[in-house]
Design a protein around this motif. Structure first.
Motif, mmCIF file in Angstrom:
data_model
loop_
_atom_site.group_PDB
_atom_site.id
_atom_site.type_symbol
_atom_site.label_atom_id
_atom_site.label_comp_id
_atom_site.label_asym_id
_atom_site.label_seq_id
_atom_site.Cartn_x
_atom_site.Cartn_y
_atom_site.Cartn_z
ATOM 1 N N LEU A 105 96.268 46.536 51.117
ATOM 2 C CA LEU A 105 95.756 46.722 49.763
ATOM 3 C C LEU A 105 94.834 45.571 49.373
ATOM 4 N N TYR A 106 95.219 44.359 49.726
ATOM 5 C CA TYR A 106 94.377 43.205 49.410
ATOM 6 C C TYR A 106 93.006 43.340 50.091
ATOM 7 N N MET A 107 93.007 43.745 51.355
ATOM 8 C CA MET A 107 91.749 43.839 52.101
ATOM 9 C C MET A 107 90.787 44.824 51.446
ATOM 10 N N VAL A 108 91.296 45.981 51.068
ATOM 11 C CA VAL A 108 90.438 46.993 50.455
ATOM 12 C C VAL A 108 89.923 46.514 49.098
ATOM 13 N N ALA A 109 90.825 45.977 48.268
ATOM 14 C CA ALA A 109 90.443 45.596 46.911
ATOM 15 C C ALA A 109 89.437 44.450 46.896
ATOM 16 N N THR A 110 89.634 43.458 47.746
ATOM 17 C CA THR A 110 88.707 42.312 47.717
ATOM 18 C C THR A 110 87.344 42.701 48.278
ATOM 19 N N ALA A 111 87.324 43.652 49.231
ATOM 20 C CA ALA A 111 86.039 44.118 49.765
ATOM 21 C C ALA A 111 85.243 44.867 48.695
ATOM 22 N N VAL A 112 85.954 45.710 47.911
ATOM 23 C CA VAL A 112 85.258 46.480 46.874
ATOM 24 C C VAL A 112 84.798 45.569 45.740
ATOM 25 N N THR A 113 85.526 44.480 45.486
ATOM 26 C CA THR A 113 85.117 43.546 44.435
ATOM 27 C C THR A 113 83.721 42.992 44.707
ATOM 28 N N ALA A 114 83.381 42.864 45.978
ATOM 29 C CA ALA A 114 82.088 42.296 46.351
ATOM 30 C C ALA A 114 80.909 43.152 45.886
ATOM 31 N N VAL A 115 81.154 44.430 45.618
ATOM 32 C CA VAL A 115 80.051 45.304 45.201
ATOM 33 C C VAL A 115 80.118 45.614 43.709
ATOM 34 N N SER A 116 80.821 44.783 42.933
ATOM 35 C CA SER A 116 80.950 45.013 41.499
ATOM 36 C C SER A 116 79.576 45.059 40.838
ATOM 37 N N ASP A 180 74.389 28.162 46.788
ATOM 38 C CA ASP A 180 73.119 27.440 46.938
ATOM 39 C C ASP A 180 71.983 28.461 46.886
ATOM 40 N N GLU A 181 71.222 28.463 45.797
ATOM 41 C CA GLU A 181 70.181 29.475 45.607
ATOM 42 C C GLU A 181 69.020 29.304 46.570
ATOM 43 N N SER A 182 68.945 28.158 47.228
ATOM 44 C CA SER A 182 67.893 27.993 48.238
ATOM 45 C C SER A 182 68.247 28.738 49.520
ATOM 46 N N ILE A 183 69.519 29.144 49.644
ATOM 47 C CA ILE A 183 69.952 29.896 50.837
ATOM 48 C C ILE A 183 70.186 31.362 50.490
ATOM 49 N N PHE A 184 70.932 31.615 49.381
ATOM 50 C CA PHE A 184 71.250 32.986 48.988
ATOM 51 C C PHE A 184 70.792 33.222 47.551
ATOM 52 N N PRO A 185 70.285 34.407 47.258
ATOM 53 C CA PRO A 185 69.901 34.737 45.889
ATOM 54 C C PRO A 185 71.105 34.675 44.962
ATOM 55 N N ALA A 186 70.849 34.477 43.652
ATOM 56 C CA ALA A 186 71.928 34.307 42.677
ATOM 57 C C ALA A 186 72.831 35.520 42.592
ATOM 58 N N ASP A 187 72.313 36.724 42.867
ATOM 59 C CA ASP A 187 73.125 37.930 42.749
ATOM 60 C C ASP A 187 73.765 38.347 44.069
ATOM 61 N N ILE A 188 73.593 37.551 45.133
ATOM 62 C CA ILE A 188 74.144 37.894 46.451
ATOM 63 C C ILE A 188 75.209 36.891 46.896
ATOM 64 N N GLY A 189 74.955 35.610 46.678
ATOM 65 C CA GLY A 189 75.855 34.582 47.213
ATOM 66 C C GLY A 189 77.288 34.751 46.777
ATOM 67 N N TRP A 190 77.536 34.991 45.484
ATOM 68 C CA TRP A 190 78.920 35.102 45.006
ATOM 69 C C TRP A 190 79.631 36.312 45.601
ATOM 70 N N ARG A 191 78.848 37.374 45.944
ATOM 71 C CA ARG A 191 79.465 38.566 46.537
ATOM 72 C C ARG A 191 79.956 38.271 47.962
ATOM 73 N N LEU A 192 79.219 37.427 48.666
ATOM 74 C CA LEU A 192 79.606 37.111 50.043
ATOM 75 C C LEU A 192 80.919 36.332 50.099
ATOM 76 N N THR A 193 81.246 35.608 49.022
ATOM 77 C CA THR A 193 82.519 34.876 49.024
ATOM 78 C C THR A 193 83.708 35.840 49.072
ATOM 79 N N PHE A 194 83.587 37.016 48.459
ATOM 80 C CA PHE A 194 84.660 38.009 48.517
ATOM 81 C C PHE A 194 84.722 38.681 49.887
ATOM 82 N N VAL A 195 83.584 38.855 50.519
ATOM 83 C CA VAL A 195 83.570 39.411 51.877
ATOM 84 C C VAL A 195 84.317 38.473 52.827
ATOM 85 N N LEU A 196 84.237 37.169 52.556
ATOM 86 C CA LEU A 196 84.961 36.197 53.371
ATOM 87 C C LEU A 196 86.466 36.490 53.360
#
Length: 856
Positions: A105-116, A180-196
């Motif tokens: 359940l955790y795996m599914v929920a945290t993955a979907v959070t990334a596409v909020s 770091d906005e020089s590496i990831f755009p502001a609307d993408i970087g935070w989503r990747l943390t949930f994919v982690l």
């Protein structure tokens, strides 16, 4: 099908698991199950790290600072709900099945959070992610405690719970990269943390599939063959990788298996059978949940708002905060198994509360704290608080019966978190938004007060669980039923079973205990046979032969002690059978069985005493051996207390009151408490119980003498009546009755006059003695009564003044009748040889001091 009985079995599985040396298997448990807290730390810290980014323009989702607090609260609500639902399912369907489901359940929920894409969507899947993590708490903590040996359970549980902060460090470090906005755009970087989180959980799932089901859960639920197979495999693996022979296990546990335990039975056990333990768990969870959820979810926002730290730099402070929290359990964890649960839990809670108050004061005072000094004080506070918070989960897991373990964790986690965990973020978030340091400081003070309350509750209601087998801390419900320890259970549940059916289980238990006693006596005889064979074959002796002889003699004594323990359990089981039969025929309100209940408890305590004696003989370490001997003494004192209560109950049934027996019972109970506190190193508390034992003993002696006086008076009155009756019969007329009455009144008046003269003579002697002592003529008083006296009903009082007066009068009469007499002859004349040691000399000294006798 709840509470359906499957049968009664005897198992050694708990003792087999607890005696295992640390091995690769235990590391697999730590890695496979302990990672649940890494995931939780990752989730909570990610939200804390990206909170400021989510509130910025261009993040791809519109959430305010207050909305971050709402998301945190919903995550906690989900954790509470998941803990309760999955906790009950864990106790019902097993540890392994549920810790795989909750991780999924955790795996599914945290993955979907990334596409909020909006706030409501983010909130919904934060709730579901929390539900998965809450279920993990219940399933994982119960499995860990049931698989880790008792001697290391405290430190391992604390370190595993503390691994939450490894996830926090990982989440903060990766947030530095992804924000770091020089590496990831502001609307993408935070989503990747949930994919982690999804990637890490997938790796954990692979390891977790190889973790076995808890054998303790299996044998209770009718799957003892599967449990035995798992333990056999574990032992083989341990021996293969440690090359250490495993010690034989003889201690067994008898359980009546159930397919499932009813929810009502579980809740009733926690609330009704263990009320103080329930209060303890609520206090511990409320305190740690408030301060932790309030700070952790809002630390990033707090650093940005009050110390003007850039959002991209915030994770650096979160890493330092998390590191301090992990160091706490890692460094202090060992002390929870050595110093003890009560001093360490109370110390960490109260210590963190003191530092929390200091933090609040420094924070409110403008200019005293910068960003780095603030985080330094926070680190010091939470280094202590983290060890205490981890111990809250350990406490709720180990102090309740096995059948309720997962639900107990879930229940108290949910209550504590609902009060503190939800209130914390909801309070801190809006207060931070106000920008008022005074208001935020008030929140720190509230957290400190709640932590202090948890520490005080631990001091009052804490349980000494260090290095103890789980089944000793809280006996399984099925074990109590299997051994018939739930007195009158059928009647309590409203069952109307036939007398024979109701007594059958305890009769079966009695026959089992008799068989075990015979087996232990056979083992003792075998050891003694080998003892004499060694003697016969090694006439010349030698060190090796002496060692073998000592070993066989010790093992024989161990078997004897275990046989005696089984004898006591047999007596307890037979008494329960009698009690159940009597209860079936008793009228409502009949208390005839109270004495039997106390007798049953006394037998069980004597059995425990014999078990500790056997353990003392088997212990290789002298300190551990002495500890078990002292615990055996404590159990024996409690058995004597129960025996006295049984006698008191019997006396009340016959109208005698029973106060004397209750006083002796109180004395024995305080002696048991004194011994137990002395063993745990609390000498001041032990001394207090020792004083109360002395006081109870004196009260019991006073009551005994008053009872004896009443008996003598009643006997004297009976004799007088019989004498008067005989006189009346011999005279044959009413005149005889009057004459007898007058004679009796004359005798009573004469006795009162003599008693009054004796009292006056003694009073005068005490007055003269007081004057002599004040004038310095007599610097000490010889004779008994100055040193400490032995405990127990058979202890004799010191020489009384009344008795001394009788001896002095005897000396005066002998000298009056025979004139001046030699000391030895005087002693012979008065029969001093029968008075006891020192009595004649004391009486003669007092007679001389009083002037009644002169030396020539």
């Amino acid at each position: 099908m709840s509470d359906v009985q499957l049968g009664v079995i005897e198992t050694k599985i708990p003792s087999r698991l607890d005696r295992l040396p640390w091995s690769r298997f235990h590391w697999r448990i730590v890695l496979g199950l302990g990672t649940a807290w890494v995931l939780d730390g990752l989730e909570v810290t990610i939200v804390g790290s990206v909170a400021s980014r989510l509130t910025e323009h261009g993040s791809g989702i519109s959430i305010s600072a207050a909305g971050i607090g709402v998301a945190a609260a919903l995550y906690v609500v989900g954790a509470c709900a998941g803990a309760l639902v999955f906790g009950h399912l864990t106790d019902r369907f097993g540890r392994k099945k549920l810790f795989l489901i909750t991780l999924g359940l955790y795996m599914v929920a945290t993955a979907v959070t990334a596409v909020s894409f909006s706030a409501w969507f983010f909130f919904l899947f934060r709730f579901l992610t929390g539900a998965g993590i809450g279920g993990e708490y219940a399933a994982i903590n119960s499995a860990i405690d049931e698989l880790i040996p008792a001697r290391a359970r405290g430190r391992i549980d604390l370190v595993i719970n503390g691994s939450y902060w490894i996830g926090s460090i990982l989440g903060s470090a990766l947030a530095l990269l992804f924000l770091d906005e020089s590496i990831f755009p502001a609307d993408i970087g935070w989503r990747l943390t949930f994919v982690l989180g999804l990637i890490l959980a997938s790796a954990v799932m692979v390891v977790r599939r190889h973790v076995p089901e808890s054998p303790r859960w299996l044998f209770i639920h009718g799957r003892e063959e599967e449990a035995e197979a798992i333990v056999d495999a574990i032992e083989s693996d341990v021996q293969e990788h440690t090359d250490a022979p495993l010690a034989p296990v003889r201690r067994t546990l008898t359980v009546r298996q159930r397919r499932a335990i009813g929810f009502r039975s579980i809740v009733r056990t926690a609330i009704k059978e263990y009320p103080t333990r329930s209060i303890l768990c609520v206090a511990l969870f409320v305190g740690q949940a408030f301060i932790y959820n309030g700070i952790t979810f809002n630390l990033g926002t707090l650093m940005t708002k009050f110390f003007h730290v850039a959002s991209g730099t915030t994770p650096v402070f979160l890493i330092l905060y998390a590191a301090a929290n992990f160091v706490g359990p890692l460094v202090l964890g060992r002390l929870f198994d050595t110093v003890g649960r009560i001093p360490m839990i109370s110390g960490t809670y109260i210590g963190s509360a003191v530092l929390g108050l200091l933090l609040a004061g420094l924070f409110v005072e403008t200019g005293l704290l910068g960003a780095w000094t603030f985080i330094a004080v926070v680190m010091a506070t939470f280094l202590l608080a983290s060890a205490g918070a981890s111990a809250a989960y350990l406490t709720s897991s180990e102090i309740f019966p096995m059948e309720t373990r997962a639900l107990s964790i879930a229940f108290f986690y949910a209550i504590g978190t609902a009060v503190g965990g939800i209130a914390g973020p909801l309070l801190f978030g809006p207060l931070i938004s106000t920008g008022s340091k005074g208001l935020v400081g008030l929140a720190f003070v509230i957290g400190a007060v709640l932590m202090a309350a948890g520490g005080v509750t631990e001091l009052v209601f804490g349980v000494k669980a260090e290095q103890a087998q789980l089944e000793d801390i809280a006996k399984p419900l099925t074990a109590e039923e299997g051994e018939g320890a739930q007195e009158g259970a059928g009647v309590a549940e409203g069952e109307e079973a036939a007398e024979g059916e109701e007594a059958a289980p305890v009769q079966l238990a009695a026959s089992t205990h008799r068989a075990r006693a015979a087996e232990h006596r056979a083992a003792a005889a075998e050891h003694r046979a080998r003892f004499h064979e060694i003697l016969a074959g090694t006439a010349r002796g030698g060190p090796k032969a002496d060692e073998q002889l000592e070993l066989e003699d010790t093992l024989a004594q161990v078997s004897d002690a275990r046989a005696l323990a089984e004898d006591e359990r047999t007596a307890a089981a037979e008494a329960r059978a009698d009690l159940q039969r009597a209860a079936a025929a008793a009228h409502p309100g009949d208390r005839a069985g109270d004495g039997t209940l106390h007798a049953v408890r006394a037998a069980e305590l004597r059995a425990r005493s014999h078990d500790d004696e056997a353990q003392a003989l088997l212990s290789a370490d002298d300190a551990e051996s002495e500890r078990h001997r002292r615990l055996a003494d404590a159990a024996l004192e409690r058995a004597r207390s129960a025996e006295q209560l049984a006698l008191a109950s019997e006396a009340r049934r016959h109208g005698d009151g029973g106060a004397v027996h209750e006083a002796w019972a109180e004395m024995h109970e305080h002696r048991a408490e004194a011994i137990e506190h002395e063993v745990s190193g609390r000498a001041d508390v032990a001394a207090g119980h020792g004083r109360r034992a002395d006081q109870a003993a004196e009260r019991a002696r006073a009551l005994s003498f008053r009872q004896e006086a009443a008996e003598h008076r009643a006997r004297a009155a009976t004799e007088h009546e019989e004498h008067d009756t005989r006189m009346a019969a011999s005279s044959g007329s009413g005149t005889g009755d009057a004459t007898g009455l007058v004679a009796r009144q004359r005798r009573e008046a004469q006795a009162r006059a003599e008693a009054s003269a004796d009292d006056e003579r003694i009073r005068e002697r005490l007055t003269r003695r007081g004057r002599r002592e004040l004038s310095g003529m007599r610097r000490y008083r010889p004779g008994p009564g100055r040193l400490g006296r032995a405990f127990g009903p058979t202890a004799s009082p010191p020489l009384a003044e009344e008795a001394l007066d009788h001896e002095i009068v005897a000396i005066e009469r002998a000298l009056h009748d025979h004139g001046a007499t030699d000391r030895r002859e005087l002693a012979r004349l008065v029969g001093a040889r029968y008075w006891g040691p020192g009595v004649f000399n004391e009486a003669l000294r007092q007679a001389v001091a009083d002037g009644a006798v002169r030396r020539l």
